[in-house]
Design an enzyme around this catalytic site. Structure first.
Site, mmCIF file in Angstrom:
data_model
loop_
_atom_site.group_PDB
_atom_site.id
_atom_site.type_symbol
_atom_site.label_atom_id
_atom_site.label_comp_id
_atom_site.label_asym_id
_atom_site.label_seq_id
_atom_site.Cartn_x
_atom_site.Cartn_y
_atom_site.Cartn_z
ATOM 1 C CE LYS A 13 0.856 1.490 4.404
ATOM 2 N NZ LYS A 13 1.561 2.719 4.732
ATOM 3 C CG ASP A 160 -0.545 0.152 8.314
ATOM 4 O OD1 ASP A 160 -1.479 0.912 8.590
ATOM 5 O OD2 ASP A 160 0.623 0.533 8.125
#
Ligand code: C5P
Length: 322
Positions: A13, A160
């Site tokens: 990401k 995350d």
């Protein structure tokens, strides 16, 4: 057919926005972030074994612990605990109502991670491996957890770790684990990633931010309407102009060479440039794939990073490849 091993591919990401609030009593920071999954992938294989183990190959493998601290193994343990709670009908992230037989998870698993996502690079590589291990064990053990249930387990493993399950472009709140898919135009965006010669510790970057803000009132973080409008419109120029990251200044303080990397990309015509997450990976927005290649060549030639890669986004979250 009796499955003995499962391989899952999982994306890295970048954060298109990362707005950080004041520190919370639990030591974390409230965030509003826009996660964006890009086409840089790790492959995680889990195979039935007598005891748990983990082997790491590829990019930065020497920096990843091959023991119980490994985030993928922590995810395996968290999934077993969630399954046990569910089987016992106990409350937990899966809720008491989901009690069914848990057919797998009793023996060990041998986890193999083929890394391409840089370690400690601000691209959530370890969290991605944890997410992939969850998807792989869910399949291997026939555990039948829903995507929402897997997200709840991932949130226990790391802030995350839930996003790589979802992929695409999503708004994260709380510690970053409360996710909502973002409404975006169906166009692909084209990125160049500049991998740094070095690493940054996420807690150290958050601490440096708190220090820089010590004498200031820190507002609660807010989603950027301008960024969301650019994403909905698929507008590269406005997207580049509205990228933001509160962790960039502290990351630059701890790793000053990154300023040169960001400047070199902007001088070469990037439409936007930002440190990814807590860094030190920097990313650059290109107009199209050919422009991304030109930028990658320019960044390589400028000698301002260890290596470069081009990537497109958004891409889907973790999926079973075999
Ligand atoms: O949750 P995770 O293990 O990924 O977080 C790593 C560290 O980053 C935390 O221990 C904390 O120091 C910092 N962090 C934070 N606020 C967040 C996410 C992470 O302060 N929202």
């Amino acid at each position: 057919m009796f499955v003995t091993s499962v391989t899952v591919r999982v994306p890295a990401k970048i954060n298109l926005q990362l707005a950080v609030g004041p520190p919370r009593p639990d030591g974390y920071h409230g965030l509003v972030t826009v996660f964006h999954a890009v086409s840089l992938f790790d492959d995680v294989t889990v195979a039935i074994a007598e005891a748990d183990s983990v082997t790491v190959t590829g990019e930065g493998a020497g920096l990843v612990p091959e023991n119980g601290d490994n985030l993928a193994l922590r995810a395996v343990r968290a999934l077993r605990q969630a399954m046990a709670r569910r089987a016992a009908g106990a409350p937990g992230p899966l809720g008491a109502s989901a009690a069914v037989d848990a057919p797998g998870g009793a023996g060990g698993v041998a986890v193999t991670i083929a890394k391409r996502i840089p370690v400690a690079g601000g691209m959530a590589g370890g969290s991605a491996d944890a997410a992939a291990a969850l998807v792989a064990c869910n399949e291997l053990w026939g555990a039948g957890l829903s995507p929402q249930e897997l997200c709840a387990v991932a949130g226990e493993v790391g802030s995350d770790a839930a996003f790589p399950l979802l992929g695409g472009t999503a708004v994260g709140r709380g510690r970053g684990e409360q996710l909502a898919p973002a409404l975006v135009s169906p166009v692909d965006f084209h990125w160049v990633l500049a991998f740094a010669d070095g690493h940054l510790s996420t807690p150290a970057v958050f601490r440096a931010l708190d220090k820089q803000r010590a004498r200031r009132e820190v507002p609660e973080p807010e989603l950027s309407n301008e960024l969301m409008a650019a994403l909905r419109a698929g507008d590269v120029e406005n997207l580049g102009a509205t990228l933001s990251n509160d962790l960039q200044e502290p990351a630059l303080t701890l790793f000053p060479a990154l300023r040169k990397t960001l400047d070199a990309g902007l001088e070469a015509g990037a439409r936007g440039a930002l440190v990814s997450g807590s860094g030190p990976t920097c990313y650059f927005l290109a107009r199209d794939p050919a422009h991304a290649t030109d930028l990658a060549v320019a960044l390589s030639g400028a000698g301002v990073c260890r290596s470069v890669a081009t990537a497109a986004g958004p891409v889907p979250g973790a999926w079973v490849v075999s």
